[in-house]
Design a protein around this motif. Sequence first.
Motif, short mmCIF file in Angstrom:
data_model
loop_
_atom_site.label_atom_id
_atom_site.label_comp_id
_atom_site.label_asym_id
_atom_site.label_seq_id
_atom_site.Cartn_x
_atom_site.Cartn_y
_atom_site.Cartn_z
N GLN A 1 0.92 -1.23 -0.14
CA GLN A 1 0.21 -0.08 0.09
C GLN A 1 0.99 1.37 0.00
O GLN A 1 1.91 1.13 0.52
CB GLN A 1 -0.94 0.28 1.31
CG GLN A 1 -1.95 -0.95 1.08
CD GLN A 1 -2.95 -0.84 0.11
OE1 GLN A 1 -3.50 0.35 -0.06
NE2 GLN A 1 -3.51 -1.80 -0.52
N GLY A 2 0.46 2.08 -0.70
CA GLY A 2 1.17 3.53 -0.94
C GLY A 2 -0.03 4.75 -0.72
O GLY A 2 -0.98 4.43 -1.34
N GLN A 3 0.52 5.69 -0.09
CA GLN A 3 -0.58 6.93 0.03
C GLN A 3 0.09 8.17 -0.80
O GLN A 3 1.09 8.50 -0.55
CB GLN A 3 -0.63 7.10 1.53
CG GLN A 3 -1.81 8.13 1.79
CD GLN A 3 -1.90 8.55 3.15
OE1 GLN A 3 -1.03 8.46 3.99
NE2 GLN A 3 -3.36 8.80 3.51
N TYR A 4 -0.68 8.24 -2.04
CA TYR A 4 -0.38 9.30 -2.81
C TYR A 4 -1.34 10.33 -3.00
O TYR A 4 -2.55 10.14 -3.08
CB TYR A 4 -0.17 8.74 -4.14
CG TYR A 4 0.98 7.96 -4.09
CD1 TYR A 4 2.51 8.13 -3.88
CD2 TYR A 4 0.98 6.37 -4.23
CE1 TYR A 4 3.48 7.23 -3.63
CE2 TYR A 4 1.87 5.44 -4.17
CZ TYR A 4 3.08 5.92 -3.68
OH TYR A 4 4.30 4.99 -3.61
N GLN A 5 -0.97 11.58 -3.42
CA GLN A 5 -1.92 12.82 -3.82
C GLN A 5 -1.82 12.83 -5.18
O GLN A 5 -0.98 12.89 -5.73
CB GLN A 5 -1.41 13.94 -3.07
CG GLN A 5 -2.44 15.13 -3.16
CD GLN A 5 -2.12 16.25 -2.32
OE1 GLN A 5 -0.72 16.59 -2.07
NE2 GLN A 5 -3.02 17.29 -2.03
N CYS A 6 -3.33 12.99 -5.71
CA CYS A 6 -3.40 13.45 -6.95
C CYS A 6 -3.00 14.71 -7.28
O CYS A 6 -3.59 15.79 -6.50
CB CYS A 6 -5.06 12.98 -7.39
SG CYS A 6 -5.34 13.41 -9.17
N PRO A 7 -2.25 15.30 -8.53
CA PRO A 7 -1.88 16.52 -8.65
C PRO A 7 -3.02 17.06 -9.43
O PRO A 7 -3.06 18.35 -9.33
CB PRO A 7 -0.58 16.25 -9.57
CG PRO A 7 -0.89 14.83 -10.14
CD PRO A 7 -1.51 14.15 -9.34
N LYS A 8 -3.98 16.33 -10.00
CA LYS A 8 -5.28 17.11 -10.58
C LYS A 8 -6.06 17.46 -9.46
O LYS A 8 -6.44 18.71 -9.27
CB LYS A 8 -5.79 16.13 -11.49
CG LYS A 8 -4.97 15.72 -12.41
CD LYS A 8 -4.78 16.43 -13.61
CE LYS A 8 -4.04 15.79 -14.86
NZ LYS A 8 -2.65 15.54 -14.98
N CYS A 9 -6.83 16.70 -8.75
CA CYS A 9 -7.93 16.97 -7.78
C CYS A 9 -7.35 17.20 -6.29
O CYS A 9 -8.12 17.60 -5.28
CB CYS A 9 -8.80 15.98 -7.72
SG CYS A 9 -8.42 14.25 -7.03
N HIS A 10 -6.10 16.89 -6.13
CA HIS A 10 -5.55 17.25 -4.68
C HIS A 10 -6.04 16.21 -3.64
O HIS A 10 -5.89 16.62 -2.44
CB HIS A 10 -5.36 18.49 -4.38
CG HIS A 10 -4.76 19.26 -5.35
ND1 HIS A 10 -3.19 19.53 -5.68
CD2 HIS A 10 -5.35 20.15 -6.20
CE1 HIS A 10 -3.18 20.25 -6.55
NE2 HIS A 10 -4.25 20.65 -7.00
#
Length: 135
Positions: free
Chosen positions: A17-26
């Motif tokens: 599992q990895g936690q990432y932030q979408c650059p489009k919708c944040h």
Amino acid sequence: MPLDERALFNDKPETRQGQYQCPKCHRTNDYSIRWVRRSKKDRLPPGADEVDRAKFAKLRDYLLRLDDQVACKTCGKKFEIPSQHSLVFVDQLEGLPNEEELEREINVASGETEAAPEAKPALPARFTRKSTGWK
């Protein structure tokens, strides 16, 4: 002739599992990322020369990331995983704290006690009265 790397390692697929932030919708979400765990074989394969023996003595187990992009769970856009770590040695992973332990250590170091959940204010009476229906 030197041995191929596949002759020195056992490959095993793994999902982490990895936690990432979408650059489009944040929005931040958890994503399943595919990795390959390459673990060193217990003995050197036959036909190895001195160069292979020296190389085999220095080998370490490692994880190799297969996924470079993920699709956002909120907006559906694909984005690149913003990590420079596509190869991670297994001995570097051991002993790392998880997020709950890390938050607790930060609170203790800053002198704060466990953060109690904020109490929500009570709703005004106009929202809690029984409706009499429409006339």
